[in-house]
Design an enzyme around this catalytic site. Structure first.
Site, PDB file in Angstrom:
ATOM      1  N   ASP A  70     -15.394  29.389  93.574  1.00  0.00           N
ATOM      2  CA  ASP A  70     -15.074  28.063  94.105  1.00  0.00           C
ATOM      3  C   ASP A  70     -16.360  27.287  94.356  1.00  0.00           C
ATOM      4  O   ASP A  70     -17.139  27.651  95.225  1.00  0.00           O
ATOM      5  CB  ASP A  70     -14.290  28.206  95.405  1.00  0.00           C
ATOM      6  CG  ASP A  70     -13.744  26.880  95.913  1.00  0.00           C
ATOM      7  OD1 ASP A  70     -14.060  25.827  95.316  1.00  0.00           O
ATOM      8  OD2 ASP A  70     -13.007  26.896  96.905  1.00  0.00           O
TER       9      ASP A  70
ATOM     10  N   CYS B  42      -5.255  25.881  91.872  1.00  0.00           N
ATOM     11  CA  CYS B  42      -6.330  26.340  92.746  1.00  0.00           C
ATOM     12  C   CYS B  42      -5.962  25.971  94.176  1.00  0.00           C
ATOM     13  O   CYS B  42      -4.786  25.820  94.492  1.00  0.00           O
ATOM     14  CB  CYS B  42      -7.681  25.780  92.319  1.00  0.00           C
ATOM     15  SG  CYS B  42      -7.882  24.001  92.558  1.00  0.00           S
TER      16      CYS B  42
ATOM     17  N   ARG C  78     -11.514  23.190  90.570  1.00  0.00           N
ATOM     18  CA  ARG C  78     -11.265  24.167  89.503  1.00  0.00           C
ATOM     19  C   ARG C  78     -10.046  23.870  88.654  1.00  0.00           C
ATOM     20  O   ARG C  78     -10.147  23.836  87.417  1.00  0.00           O
ATOM     21  CB  ARG C  78     -11.157  25.581  90.105  1.00  0.00           C
ATOM     22  CG  ARG C  78     -12.467  26.081  90.667  1.00  0.00           C
ATOM     23  CD  ARG C  78     -12.314  27.384  91.404  1.00  0.00           C
ATOM     24  NE  ARG C  78     -11.605  27.146  92.661  1.00  0.00           N
ATOM     25  CZ  ARG C  78     -11.297  28.093  93.530  1.00  0.00           C
ATOM     26  NH1 ARG C  78     -11.600  29.361  93.275  1.00  0.00           N
ATOM     27  NH2 ARG C  78     -10.665  27.802  94.664  1.00  0.00           N
TER      28      ARG C  78
END
Length: 152
Positions: free
Chosen positions: A120, A12, A18
């Site tokens: 996100d 990420c 994440r």
């Protein structure tokens, strides 16, 4: 002779949310299902050695997964070359790195058989982190069905 484990790298942006959650949940799934995989995570713009966000740690704790051990790391040529498959959280992440390893890079959702980006949660509240974790987990369950198991 034992099969070499498949090496999966989750990527990420900062490696604080994440990709860290994806790696931790994939490890949990792998242990419970005897998957023959090795898991790592990194960020395309990650610093070295930062903790996961408090919200990511809390979202994982609700799933009985400990993310307090996680420390961030940037994506390196070595990580790219060691991975068998690199799963990015967004198409933008994929575009940033696919020319380094065009045959290895897929988005997480693409590899799971669908499309789109993982949202996100950075800067968001715990509920946003939990929603992102659920999004990632659903994709990981689909991915796990395609992965090798440990043979006796």
């Amino acid at each position: 002779m034992a099969q070499e484990p498949m090496k999966i790298l989750f990527v990420c942006t900062g490696n604080t949310c994440r990709s860290a959650m994806a790696a931790a949940m994939m490890l949990d799934i792998a242990v419970k299902n005897d998957l023959n995989i090795l898991i790592d995570s990194a960020g395309v713009f990650a610093a070295i050695g930062e903790k996961a966000t408090d919200e990511a740690i809390e979202a994982m704790k609700k799933r009985d997964i400990d993310l307090t051990y996680h420390r961030t790391k940037p994506l390196t040529d070595e990580l790219i070359s060691m991975a068998d498959v690199i799963l990015t959280m967004t198409g933008a992440h994929k575009q940033l790195i696919e020319h380094y390893a065009p045959d290895k890079v897929k988005t997480l959702l693409e590899y799971a058989g669908t499309e789109g980006d993982i949202s996100d949660p950075y800067g968001g509240d715990l509920e946003e982190y939990e929603e992102t974790a659920a999004e990632i987990y659903d994709a990981l369950v689909d991915i796990a069905e395609k992965l090798p198991v440990i043979e006796d």
